[in-house]
Design an enzyme around this catalytic site. Structure first.
Site, PDB file in Angstrom:
ATOM      1  N   SER A 204       0.787  -1.229   0.000  1.00  0.00           N
ATOM      2  CA  SER A 204       0.000   0.000   0.000  1.00  0.00           C
ATOM      3  C   SER A 204       0.817   1.277   0.000  1.00  0.00           C
ATOM      4  O   SER A 204       0.323   2.315  -0.419  1.00  0.00           O
ATOM      5  CB  SER A 204      -0.948  -0.012   1.195  1.00  0.00           C
ATOM      6  OG  SER A 204      -0.215  -0.187   2.380  1.00  0.00           O
TER       7      SER A 204
ATOM      8  N   HIS B 138      -5.610  -4.119  -1.331  1.00  0.00           N
ATOM      9  CA  HIS B 138      -5.551  -3.041  -2.326  1.00  0.00           C
ATOM     10  C   HIS B 138      -5.687  -3.561  -3.764  1.00  0.00           C
ATOM     11  O   HIS B 138      -5.583  -2.786  -4.716  1.00  0.00           O
ATOM     12  CB  HIS B 138      -4.247  -2.242  -2.185  1.00  0.00           C
ATOM     13  CG  HIS B 138      -4.273  -1.280  -1.039  1.00  0.00           C
ATOM     14  ND1 HIS B 138      -4.786  -0.007  -1.147  1.00  0.00           N
ATOM     15  CD2 HIS B 138      -3.874  -1.418   0.242  1.00  0.00           C
ATOM     16  CE1 HIS B 138      -4.685   0.603   0.029  1.00  0.00           C
ATOM     17  NE2 HIS B 138      -4.136  -0.233   0.884  1.00  0.00           N
TER      18      HIS B 138
ATOM     19  N   LYS C 112     -12.222  -1.039   0.962  1.00  0.00           N
ATOM     20  CA  LYS C 112     -11.530  -0.136   0.051  1.00  0.00           C
ATOM     21  C   LYS C 112     -12.368   0.016  -1.229  1.00  0.00           C
ATOM     22  O   LYS C 112     -13.320   0.768  -1.231  1.00  0.00           O
ATOM     23  CB  LYS C 112     -10.106  -0.635  -0.182  1.00  0.00           C
ATOM     24  CG  LYS C 112      -9.307  -0.405   1.101  1.00  0.00           C
ATOM     25  CD  LYS C 112      -7.924  -0.957   1.128  1.00  0.00           C
ATOM     26  CE  LYS C 112      -7.268  -0.529   2.436  1.00  0.00           C
ATOM     27  NZ  LYS C 112      -6.537  -1.579   3.114  1.00  0.00           N
TER      28      LYS C 112
HETATM   29  C1  LIG Z   1      -6.395  -1.874   4.526  1.00  0.00           C
HETATM   30  C2  LIG Z   1      -5.776  -3.190   4.720  1.00  0.00           C
HETATM   31  C3  LIG Z   1      -6.280  -4.094   5.659  1.00  0.00           C
HETATM   32  C4  LIG Z   1      -7.394  -3.733   6.610  1.00  0.00           C
HETATM   33  O1  LIG Z   1      -8.634  -3.778   6.015  1.00  0.00           O
HETATM   34  P1  LIG Z   1      -9.909  -3.237   6.820  1.00  0.00           P
HETATM   35  O2  LIG Z   1     -11.054  -3.826   6.098  1.00  0.00           O
HETATM   36  O3  LIG Z   1      -9.850  -1.766   6.800  1.00  0.00           O
HETATM   37  O4  LIG Z   1      -9.781  -3.778   8.228  1.00  0.00           O
HETATM   38  C5  LIG Z   1      -5.711  -5.338   5.740  1.00  0.00           C
HETATM   39  N1  LIG Z   1      -4.664  -5.676   4.941  1.00  0.00           N
HETATM   40  C6  LIG Z   1      -4.135  -4.824   4.049  1.00  0.00           C
HETATM   41  C7  LIG Z   1      -3.003  -5.267   3.193  1.00  0.00           C
HETATM   42  C8  LIG Z   1      -4.677  -3.548   3.914  1.00  0.00           C
HETATM   43  O5  LIG Z   1      -4.155  -2.701   3.019  1.00  0.00           O
END
Ligand SMILES: *Cc1c(COP(=O)(O)O)cnc(C)c1O
Length: 395
Positions: free
Chosen positions: A182, A210, A241
């Site tokens: 990310s 992502h 996301k």
């Molecule tokens: C954003 C993210 C998460 C967390 O996801 P949520 O649904 O916000 O808890 C987990 N793993 C990765 C790689 C992320 O980028």
């Protein structure tokens, strides 16, 4: 009096002195290309609402309809009375979309990692984890009590070396990687990871937070992107996301999904996904299944922004996805850059150590399908002004 708890105030003061205290801004309206903060409009360049679905009309209509039918709260954990028909429908549609045998939804992506990893590896087992993996993976590894071995970021030779070193012993081996990293926007070398894991008999898991709704045909994710169907044991993902709501998922074989349902602590001890979330995610899936238009727009926007910023002399790193890191260097400069952008009507946060290595502090720009060309042009103009003013470009 009060000395027992003084440490908190002292720590907060220290964070403020060292510039580590984060300002948390509140939005006075929905997520979108533009957002409202304290009565002012800002170009939104830091949300994960990749496809603009967080405030989509169709999604909102679906949420209202399903709420009329099911109410809002699940009332219990999935394994007691919290499984509603809509959860099963979402799971069936998710598995279909991703080309997996089955899927289970969790409350968030964070919960999905905590559900998957400690369920598959425990005491006596070894987990191989990319050094840049997300914090939720790191926490899940800790909870598992397995031995966790970090391999150098996307370094397949280092992964193989570590796998070879830990061949002995009766325990299971699990390789876990982010799908898209990310902070840099680079994609995991999943085909090579899978080959290495197969050679050493390790289970493979990818957290595609992502990549979900971003990579692969119409946003079907990293496994689809590389055509690795059936070769990655565990696909972990988020609906927080690109899907525009909140939720997590685990996809794979029906045995895996059955196992997770029976064993994973977030499924057993934390209540089910809410009805509005399940409904929003279902409608997001429908929209994504019908057309890849939003995914295309997202990638077009990402390419345009990266190209224009780098033409202006900005260092946009090694991203292979719409995530656009603009490397500034020192933490203070990145914070200052972000503050000046904010004064010019652009909301784009600075990311600094320890989230990224020292000396690589950056503004991480997140575009979405909701942005139009004129929105991006406005943003680019403010980047160029700020970059010139601060000597980041044109030196
Ligand atoms: C954003 C993210 C998460 C967390 O996801 P949520 O649904 O916000 O808890 C987990 N793993 C990765 C790689 C992320 O980028």
């Amino acid at each position: 009096m009060g000395t027992r708890v003084d440490f908190m105030g002292e720590e907060l003061d220290r964070m403020k002195r060292e510039g580590l205290y984060g300002t948390i801004r509140a939005l006075d309206g929905p997520q979108g290309a533009w957002i409202k903060i304290d009565g002012e409009r800002y170009l939104n360049l830091c949300s994960n609402n990749y496809l603009g679905l967080a405030n989509d009309d169709r999604v909102k209509v679906r949420v209202k309809r399903e709420m009329t039918r099911y109410g809002v709260g699940p009332g219990a954990v999935r394994t007691i009375a919290g499984t509603m028909r809509i959860h099963l429908e979402l799971e069936r549609r998710l598995a279909e979309f991703k080309g997996a045998e089955a899927a289970v939804v969790l409350q968030s992506g964070y919960c999905a990692n905590v559900a998957a990893i400690p369920t598959l590896a425990g005491e006596g087992d070894v987990i191989f984890s990319d050094s840049l993996n997300h914090a939720s993976i790191i926490d899940a590894c800790r909870l598992s009590r397995a031995r966790t071995v970090r391999y150098e970021h996307s370094d397949i030779r280092d992964l193989e070396r570590q796998l070879a070193e830990h061949m002995d012993g009766p325990g299971r081996r699990l390789v876990i990687t982010d799908g898209v990293f990310s902070m840099d926007g680079d994609i995991a070398r999943l085909p090579e990871i899978v080959e290495a894991a197969e050679r050493y008999g390790a289970i493979t898991a990818v957290d595609d937070a992502h990549g979900e709704g971003v990579l692969g045909r119409g946003g079907r994710g990293i496994v689809d992107h590389f055509g690795l169907h059936g070769r990655v044991d565990v696909e972990i993902g988020t609906m927080s996301k690109a899907f525009g709501s909140v939720g997590g998922m685990i996809a794979g074989s029906s045995t895996l999904v059955d196992f997770v349902r029976q064993k994973a602590r977030p499924n057993l001890f934390s209540s089910a996904m809410t009805v509005p979330d399940a409904a929003a995610n279902l409608e997001a899936l429908e929209i994504m299944s019908e057309s890849d238009g939003l995914v295309r727009k997202l990638w077009d926007n990402g390419s345009y922004l990266k190209r224009r910023l780098s033409e202006h002399g900005f260092d946009v790193g090694r991203s292979e996805t719409p995530i656009t890191p603009v490397i500034i260097g020192e933490a203070g400069d990145a914070r200052n850059f972000s503050a000046r952008l904010f004064e010019r009507g652009v909301f784009a946060t600075a990311i600094v150590y320890p989230t990224v290595p020292k000396g690589t502090a950056r503004i991480r720009v997140m575009v979405s399908a909701a942005h139009g060309r004129e929105d991006l042009d406005f943003g680019i103009e403010q980047f160029v002004r700020t970059g010139t003013e601060m000597g980041v470009i044109g030196r």
